[in-house]
Scaffold this active site. Structure first.
Site, PDB file in Angstrom:
ATOM      1  N   TYR A  78       0.893  -1.253   0.042  1.00 20.25           N
ATOM      2  CA  TYR A  78      -0.063  -0.128  -0.005  1.00 20.25           C
ATOM      3  C   TYR A  78       0.676   1.316  -0.093  1.00 20.25           C
ATOM      4  O   TYR A  78       2.014   1.086   0.452  1.00 20.25           O
ATOM      5  CB  TYR A  78      -0.971   0.106   1.137  1.00 20.25           C
ATOM      6  CG  TYR A  78      -0.317   0.337   2.471  1.00 20.25           C
ATOM      7  CD1 TYR A  78      -0.187   1.781   3.083  1.00 20.25           C
ATOM      8  CD2 TYR A  78       0.440  -0.534   3.343  1.00 20.25           C
ATOM      9  CE1 TYR A  78       0.291   2.109   4.179  1.00 20.25           C
ATOM     10  CE2 TYR A  78       0.962  -0.336   4.352  1.00 20.25           C
ATOM     11  CZ  TYR A  78       1.108   1.154   4.880  1.00 20.25           C
ATOM     12  OH  TYR A  78       1.629   1.418   5.959  1.00 20.25           O
ATOM     13  N   CYS A  79       0.346   2.385  -0.388  1.00 22.73           N
ATOM     14  CA  CYS A  79       0.933   3.666  -0.406  1.00 22.73           C
ATOM     15  C   CYS A  79       0.077   4.870   0.386  1.00 22.73           C
ATOM     16  O   CYS A  79      -0.259   4.403   1.381  1.00 22.73           O
ATOM     17  CB  CYS A  79       1.609   4.090  -1.608  1.00 22.73           C
ATOM     18  SG  CYS A  79       0.570   3.995  -3.126  1.00 22.73           S
ATOM     19  N   ARG A  80      -0.062   5.830  -0.459  1.00 20.97           N
ATOM     20  CA  ARG A  80      -0.915   7.002   0.025  1.00 20.97           C
ATOM     21  C   ARG A  80      -2.425   6.698  -0.397  1.00 20.97           C
ATOM     22  O   ARG A  80      -3.167   7.846   0.241  1.00 20.97           O
ATOM     23  CB  ARG A  80      -0.511   8.234  -0.602  1.00 20.97           C
ATOM     24  CG  ARG A  80       1.278   8.345  -0.284  1.00 20.97           C
ATOM     25  CD  ARG A  80       1.596   9.684  -1.156  1.00 20.97           C
ATOM     26  NE  ARG A  80       2.875  10.085  -0.870  1.00 20.97           N
ATOM     27  CZ  ARG A  80       3.988  10.363  -1.380  1.00 20.97           C
ATOM     28  NH1 ARG A  80       3.523  10.762  -2.677  1.00 20.97           N
ATOM     29  NH2 ARG A  80       5.054  10.691  -0.920  1.00 20.97           N
ATOM     30  N   CYS A 139      -2.442   6.800  -5.612  1.00 23.86           N
ATOM     31  CA  CYS A 139      -1.050   6.631  -5.510  1.00 23.86           C
ATOM     32  C   CYS A 139      -0.575   5.707  -6.478  1.00 23.86           C
ATOM     33  O   CYS A 139      -1.306   4.339  -6.203  1.00 23.86           O
ATOM     34  CB  CYS A 139      -0.662   6.630  -3.986  1.00 23.86           C
ATOM     35  SG  CYS A 139       1.115   6.284  -3.940  1.00 23.86           S
ATOM     36  N   ALA A 180       2.219   1.888  -5.093  1.00 23.47           N
ATOM     37  CA  ALA A 180       1.706   0.360  -4.781  1.00 23.47           C
ATOM     38  C   ALA A 180       1.758  -0.381  -6.174  1.00 23.47           C
ATOM     39  O   ALA A 180       2.005  -1.595  -5.914  1.00 23.47           O
ATOM     40  CB  ALA A 180       0.785   0.418  -3.887  1.00 23.47           C
TER      41      ALA A 180
END
Length: 217
Positions: free
Chosen positions: A175-177, A181, A184
Site C-alpha cells: 500500500y502507499c498513499r 497513488c 503500490a
C-alpha cells in the site's frame, strides 16, 4: 435574517472553494502522510514552489492547514485529522458517483480485486500472525509518522535492490498513499515479475483511519 443566512452559507462555501482545485486536493492528500515543507510538497505534486505556496495559502485561509517555522523553512500540516477524513469522504463520494473516475481507477489498480472478500480486519489478523506481509512503499519519513499495524517499510525506490530481503513464502500486500497513488501499483508489478504473490491494497493511512481502524506511529 437573510443577510445572516447568506453569511452562514458563504462561510461554509469557503471550504468548498478551497478544495475546488485538483492540485489543492493533491496537496491535502500529501499532507495526510505527515507535515512537509513547501519545497517537498512542490516536488511531490510536480509543481513550482511559487504555485505550491499560493495553493497552500488558500488552504490556510480556509483553516484546513496550519504552519510552523523550522529554521528558514515553512512546514505545513493538516489542521486536524478531520481534514484527512474530509478528503477521504469527498474522494469516496466522487468514486461512487462518477463513472469517469471509476474507469480511471480501474486502469491504475491491478490485482486489488484479488483482495475482494478479504476484510481489513482479516488482513490485520493475518499480518499479526505472520501469514501475510503488509508492505508500506511510501518514503520512510511518511512511514515514521503513521503506518498500518504490522506493516514493514520498504520504499518503492529501494524495492528493486532490496527485494531479496522479502520472504517468498507469504503473500505481500503493498500500500502507499491511497487509491490515487501509483507507488503500490509499481511495487506489485515488480514483485509479481520476481515471482512473489503480491496484491495492491488501495487504502492508505488516511483511508484506514477514516474507517475507524488503528494506525501505528
Amino acid at each position: 435574517m437573510r443577510e445572516i443566512k447568506n453569511h452562514l452559507y458563504e462561510q461554509v462555501a469557503r471550504i468548498g472553494k478551497a478544495v475546488a482545485s485538483p492540485k489543492r486536493l493533491e496537496l491535502i492528500e500529501l499532507l495526510c502522510q505527515g507535515e512537509k515543507s513547501v519545497e517537498t510538497l512542490a516536488m511531490q505534486a510536480d509543481i513550482g514552489v511559487k504555485l505550491a505556496s499560493a495553493h497552500l495559502k488558500e488552504l490556510r485561509l480556509a483553516r484546513l492547514v496550519d504552519t510552523r517555522k523550522e529554521g528558514k523553512y515553512v512546514v505545513y500540516r493538516l489542521a486536524s485529522t478531520s481534514v484527512a477524513d474530509l478528503w477521504v469522504h469527498l474522494r469516496s463520494e466522487a468514486e461512487e458517483r462518477l463513472v469517469e473516475l471509476q474507469m480511471a481507477l480501474a486502469s491504475i489498480v491491478e490485482h486489488g480485486e484479488d483482495l475482494q472478500g478479504v476484510s481489513r480486519a482479516d488482513i490485520l489478523r493475518r499480518a499479526a500472525a505472520g501469514e501475510v506481509l503488509v508492505l508500506d512503499v511510501r518514503p520512510e519519513d511518511e512511514y515514521a509518522v503513521a503506518h498500518l499495524p504490522h506493516a514493514r517499510s520498504l520504499p518503492v525506490d529501494e524495492l528493486k535492490k532490496r527485494i531479496a530481503e522479502l520472504p517468498k513464502d507469504v503473500p505481500v500486500v503493498a500500500y502507499c498513499r491511497g487509491p490515487f497513488c501509483l507507488m503500490a501499483k509499481d511495487a506489485v508489478e515488480l514483485l509479481r515479475k520476481k515471482g512473489y504473490q503480491a496484491f495492491h491494497l488501495t487504502d492508505g493511512v488516511a483511508e484506514w483511519r477514516a474507517r475507524g481502524l488503528p494506525v501505528t506511529g
